[in-house]
Design an enzyme around this catalytic site. Structure first.
Site, mmCIF file in Angstrom:
data_model
loop_
_atom_site.group_PDB
_atom_site.id
_atom_site.type_symbol
_atom_site.label_atom_id
_atom_site.label_comp_id
_atom_site.label_asym_id
_atom_site.label_seq_id
_atom_site.Cartn_x
_atom_site.Cartn_y
_atom_site.Cartn_z
ATOM 1 C CG LEU A 196 -1.875 0.970 1.323
ATOM 2 C CD1 LEU A 196 -3.033 0.715 0.096
ATOM 3 C CD2 LEU A 196 -2.711 0.692 2.517
ATOM 4 C CE1 TYR A 240 5.358 -0.367 7.210
ATOM 5 C CE2 TYR A 240 4.150 -1.013 9.090
ATOM 6 C CZ TYR A 240 4.307 -1.249 7.727
ATOM 7 O OH TYR A 240 4.040 -2.241 6.819
ATOM 8 C CB THR A 300 -10.710 2.783 13.827
ATOM 9 O OG1 THR A 300 -10.480 2.473 15.439
ATOM 10 C CG2 THR A 300 -9.551 3.993 13.355
ATOM 11 C CD GLU A 322 -7.698 3.164 19.720
ATOM 12 O OE1 GLU A 322 -6.748 3.929 19.805
ATOM 13 O OE2 GLU A 322 -8.198 2.544 20.435
ATOM 14 C CE1 TYR A 348 -5.010 1.081 13.133
ATOM 15 C CE2 TYR A 348 -6.539 2.139 15.060
ATOM 16 C CZ TYR A 348 -6.237 1.317 13.875
ATOM 17 O OH TYR A 348 -7.432 0.701 13.236
ATOM 18 C CE LYS A 387 -6.835 2.365 10.230
ATOM 19 N NZ LYS A 387 -7.193 1.658 9.141
ATOM 20 N NE ARG A 430 -9.196 -8.610 16.585
ATOM 21 C CZ ARG A 430 -9.053 -7.184 16.103
ATOM 22 N NH1 ARG A 430 -8.445 -7.281 15.036
ATOM 23 N NH2 ARG A 430 -9.458 -6.212 17.020
HETATM 24 P P1 NAP Z 1 -5.425 -7.291 10.376
HETATM 25 O O1 NAP Z 1 -6.089 -8.655 10.418
HETATM 26 O O2 NAP Z 1 -4.336 -6.939 10.960
HETATM 27 O O3 NAP Z 1 -5.388 -7.107 8.658
HETATM 28 C C1 NAP Z 1 -4.416 -6.142 7.928
HETATM 29 C C2 NAP Z 1 -4.203 -6.350 6.567
HETATM 30 O O4 NAP Z 1 -3.516 -5.470 6.135
HETATM 31 C C3 NAP Z 1 -3.247 -7.752 6.380
HETATM 32 O O5 NAP Z 1 -3.851 -8.270 5.177
HETATM 33 C C4 NAP Z 1 -1.994 -7.338 6.071
HETATM 34 O O6 NAP Z 1 -1.007 -8.068 5.498
HETATM 35 C C5 NAP Z 1 -2.328 -5.967 5.453
HETATM 36 N N1 NAP Z 1 -1.318 -4.812 5.385
HETATM 37 C C6 NAP Z 1 -0.486 -4.233 6.503
HETATM 38 N N2 NAP Z 1 0.151 -3.394 5.843
HETATM 39 C C7 NAP Z 1 0.263 -3.450 4.561
HETATM 40 C C8 NAP Z 1 0.942 -2.603 3.665
HETATM 41 N N3 NAP Z 1 2.049 -1.911 3.885
HETATM 42 N N4 NAP Z 1 0.658 -3.076 2.411
HETATM 43 C C9 NAP Z 1 -0.574 -3.916 1.887
HETATM 44 N N5 NAP Z 1 -0.956 -4.700 3.001
HETATM 45 C C10 NAP Z 1 -0.691 -4.390 4.129
HETATM 46 O O7 NAP Z 1 -6.701 -6.067 10.304
HETATM 47 P P2 NAP Z 1 -8.555 -6.212 10.327
HETATM 48 O O8 NAP Z 1 -8.699 -6.579 11.997
HETATM 49 O O9 NAP Z 1 -8.459 -7.181 9.185
HETATM 50 O O10 NAP Z 1 -8.664 -4.745 9.996
HETATM 51 C C11 NAP Z 1 -9.181 -4.572 8.588
HETATM 52 C C12 NAP Z 1 -9.099 -2.949 8.764
HETATM 53 O O11 NAP Z 1 -10.016 -2.231 9.662
HETATM 54 C C13 NAP Z 1 -7.711 -2.415 9.263
HETATM 55 O O12 NAP Z 1 -7.406 -1.234 8.324
HETATM 56 C C14 NAP Z 1 -7.876 -1.822 10.691
HETATM 57 O O13 NAP Z 1 -7.193 -0.645 10.945
HETATM 58 C C15 NAP Z 1 -9.400 -1.517 10.590
HETATM 59 N N6 NAP Z 1 -10.149 -1.407 11.772
HETATM 60 C C16 NAP Z 1 -10.127 -2.990 12.430
HETATM 61 C C17 NAP Z 1 -11.125 -3.009 13.491
HETATM 62 C C18 NAP Z 1 -11.025 -4.588 14.250
HETATM 63 O O14 NAP Z 1 -11.458 -4.262 15.389
HETATM 64 N N7 NAP Z 1 -10.545 -5.475 13.547
HETATM 65 C C19 NAP Z 1 -11.691 -1.809 14.147
HETATM 66 C C20 NAP Z 1 -11.726 -0.824 13.359
HETATM 67 C C21 NAP Z 1 -10.998 -0.465 12.199
HETATM 68 P P3 NAP Z 1 -0.204 -8.988 5.986
HETATM 69 O O15 NAP Z 1 -1.276 -10.654 6.387
HETATM 70 O O16 NAP Z 1 0.934 -9.551 5.183
HETATM 71 O O17 NAP Z 1 0.220 -8.802 7.284
HETATM 72 N N1 GDD Z 2 -3.404 -6.473 22.408
HETATM 73 C C1 GDD Z 2 -3.451 -6.248 23.944
HETATM 74 N N2 GDD Z 2 -2.581 -7.245 24.415
HETATM 75 N N3 GDD Z 2 -4.369 -5.462 24.518
HETATM 76 C C2 GDD Z 2 -4.366 -5.865 25.725
HETATM 77 C C3 GDD Z 2 -3.529 -6.584 26.626
HETATM 78 C C4 GDD Z 2 -2.483 -7.329 25.796
HETATM 79 O O1 GDD Z 2 -1.918 -8.003 26.432
HETATM 80 N N4 GDD Z 2 -3.948 -6.330 27.787
HETATM 81 C C5 GDD Z 2 -4.990 -5.576 28.050
HETATM 82 N N5 GDD Z 2 -5.169 -5.058 26.714
HETATM 83 C C6 GDD Z 2 -6.094 -4.168 26.428
HETATM 84 C C7 GDD Z 2 -5.591 -2.772 25.711
HETATM 85 O O2 GDD Z 2 -4.682 -2.110 26.476
HETATM 86 C C8 GDD Z 2 -6.788 -2.050 25.061
HETATM 87 O O3 GDD Z 2 -7.364 -1.461 25.866
HETATM 88 C C9 GDD Z 2 -7.722 -3.492 24.859
HETATM 89 O O4 GDD Z 2 -7.035 -4.604 25.427
HETATM 90 C C10 GDD Z 2 -8.046 -3.879 23.558
HETATM 91 O O5 GDD Z 2 -6.737 -4.091 22.810
HETATM 92 P P1 GDD Z 2 -6.612 -4.599 21.288
HETATM 93 O O6 GDD Z 2 -7.241 -6.004 21.213
HETATM 94 O O7 GDD Z 2 -5.196 -4.557 20.962
HETATM 95 O O8 GDD Z 2 -7.551 -3.713 20.268
HETATM 96 P P2 GDD Z 2 -7.547 -1.846 20.456
HETATM 97 O O9 GDD Z 2 -8.718 -1.708 20.998
HETATM 98 O O10 GDD Z 2 -6.377 -1.510 20.833
HETATM 99 O O11 GDD Z 2 -7.566 -1.767 18.771
HETATM 100 C C11 GDD Z 2 -8.459 -2.915 17.901
HETATM 101 O O12 GDD Z 2 -9.583 -2.157 17.776
HETATM 102 C C12 GDD Z 2 -9.748 -0.973 17.157
HETATM 103 C C13 GDD Z 2 -11.009 -0.377 16.969
HETATM 104 O O13 GDD Z 2 -11.563 0.361 18.363
HETATM 105 C C14 GDD Z 2 -7.684 -2.751 16.560
HETATM 106 O O14 GDD Z 2 -8.149 -3.687 15.796
HETATM 107 C C15 GDD Z 2 -7.387 -1.465 15.672
HETATM 108 O O15 GDD Z 2 -7.097 -1.829 14.628
HETATM 109 C C16 GDD Z 2 -8.941 -1.152 15.814
HETATM 110 O O16 GDD Z 2 -8.829 0.044 15.198
#
Ligand code: NAP
Ligand code: GDD
Length: 374
Positions: free
Chosen positions: A66, A102, A134, A136, A158, A162, A193
């Protein structure tokens, strides 16, 4: 949709959690799906293997990154997509504190490159664009629950990256008439996940511990609260947003929040374990207080299952998020289908099955000690 000329979708992040569900969903709707896959020396296609086998005529992978603006323009020109789902990101909030530049390059500039490609290639009238925004963005939120009108106060590299992506998507919509939308999604999880996110860390860690693999799960802030839904529910919504006649931004959430501690207890319960917590803050730990059933043969009452490790505390934490998806309900008829206990049960079941397979393959220590040959 016409069978001889299906709609074409370009999905970045197709190897990730959402990307794999999105590709599956779009294929089920008759689309030709073009996925962006990062070049990698080891396989990163585990989540999409079935699609590569089952739909070779409609599912295509393109290698690229990307952050390569010229490469993205070339792919958009080649695919001529009807819809782009920009799901690729450095999606770990904790990692963004260690890799802020990054994270900004991928998460802020990446979407800009795609929007510019649509504009410069003259595709503004054809290609619709979805940006994975997001919750976030709300960060230290000014109100609860958070909706489309809640002010943004991101508090991680992050979240800030975003926020740029959110803003540039809305700006291209207004300035150039692109059909470009932000889905402001709250946390969504699944058995697919990534293993570093807290829900999966818990379900996988406990399932392995229950089978005698690995030690107690080490966690950070147990009191953080999140609004957790199921990823499969949420990709349907992302698609619905691009089917609207006018582009708009939507919050997507369950409207319920739970703490990391709650999720740990739910996951333990799925394994027949009742937990006892001891200590506080950086020295808190959880132990087995009661065992029911035979899901955790390697554990005994009194065994530790979780320890807090301050290394998992973040420099700045988002203490609580809870979304208000009223607009999505009204305009798109969207309702989440999976509850948190159902989501947790599905994740534990998948991780327990994997741990049982791994335990069955394990070579016992005494077998390793046997002399080889006569
Ligand atoms: P994920 O499982 O971490 O998937 C991220 C994807 O992006 C992977 O396919 C990764 O490739 C690819 N990627 C990372 N850097 C890249 C780069 N430089 N060029 C091309 N591809 C790249 O995340 P997800 O949970 O599916 O989330 C999808 C999107 O929704 C993300 O943008 C995330 O920030 C956003 N989002 C997620 C949540 C959530 O709770 N899951 C909530 C709000 C927003 P690799 O497989 O090679 O690592
Ligand atoms: N990762 C992680 N690891 N989080 C932890 C841990 C740990 O060992 N212990 C506690 N936490 C707490 C974090 O501090 C945070 O408050 C919460 O668990 C959720 O953490 P994550 O699961 O890492 O998710 P996130 O909320 O920070 O981010 C995810 O959700 C966002 C949407 O609100 C990601 O999917 C982001 O990409 C996404 O935008």
């Amino acid at each position: 949709m016409r069978k001889d000329h299906p709609k074409a979708a370009f999905v970045t992040g197709v190897t990730g959690q959402d990307g794999s569900y999105m590709a599956e969903f779009l294929l089920s709707q008759g689309y030709a799906v073009h996925g962006l896959k990062r070049p990698s020396s080891v396989s990163n296609t585990q989540r999409i293997e079935p699609l590569m086998q089952d739909a070779p005529q409609r599912f295509f992978l393109h290698e690229g990154d990307l952050t390569d603006s010229a490469g993205m323009a070339r792919l958009v020109q080649q695919v001529q997509p009807d819809e782009i789902y920009n799901l690729a990101a450095q999606s770990r909030v904790d990692v963004s504190f260690d890799a802020p530049a990054y994270t900004a390059t991928v998460d802020a500039l990446g979407p800009l490159y795609l929007l510019e490609a649509i504009r410069l290639l003259g595709l503004a009238g054809k290609t619709r664009f979805y940006q994975a925004s997001t919750s976030e963005l709300f960060g230290h939120a000014e109100e609860t629950p958070q909706s489309e009108t809640t002010p943004f106060r991101p508090c991680s590299p992050y979240g800030v990256a975003k926020l740029y992506a959110y803003g540039i998507t809305a700006t291209y919509r207004r300035a150039y008439g692109l059909h470009a939308c932000n889905g402001i999604l709250f946390n969504h999880e699944s058995p697919r996940r990534g293993e570093g996110f807290v829900t999966r860390k818990i379900t996988r860690g406990l399932a392995r511990l229950a089978q005698g693999l690995g030690g107690p799960v080490s966690l950070g802030n147990l009191d953080a609260r999140r609004d957790w839904g199921h990823a499969r529910d949420y990709v349907r919504m992302q698609w619905l947003m691009l089917q609207q006649p006018e582009p708009e931004d939507f919050v997507i959430a369950t409207g319920q929040s739970a703490s990391v501690r709650d999720f740990l207890c739910l996951a333990a319960d799925e394994l027949g374990l009742t937990l006892r917590f001891q200590g506080a803050g950086a020295t808190e730990a959880a132990f087995v207080a009661r065992i029911e059933g035979d899901q955790a043969p390697a554990l005994r009452v009194g065994d530790p299952v979780m320890v807090v490790d301050p290394r998992h505390f973040r420099p700045l934490e988002v203490p609580a998020l809870c979304g208000d998806a009223t607009k999505a309900g009204k305009h798109l008829g969207w309702r989440p289908e999976v509850t948190l206990p159902q989501l947790c049960a599905e994740m534990v079941a998948a991780d327990l099955a994997a741990a049982r397979r791994e335990a069955a393959l394990r070579v016992p220590d005494h077998a390793m000690a046997e002399p080889v040959g006569d």
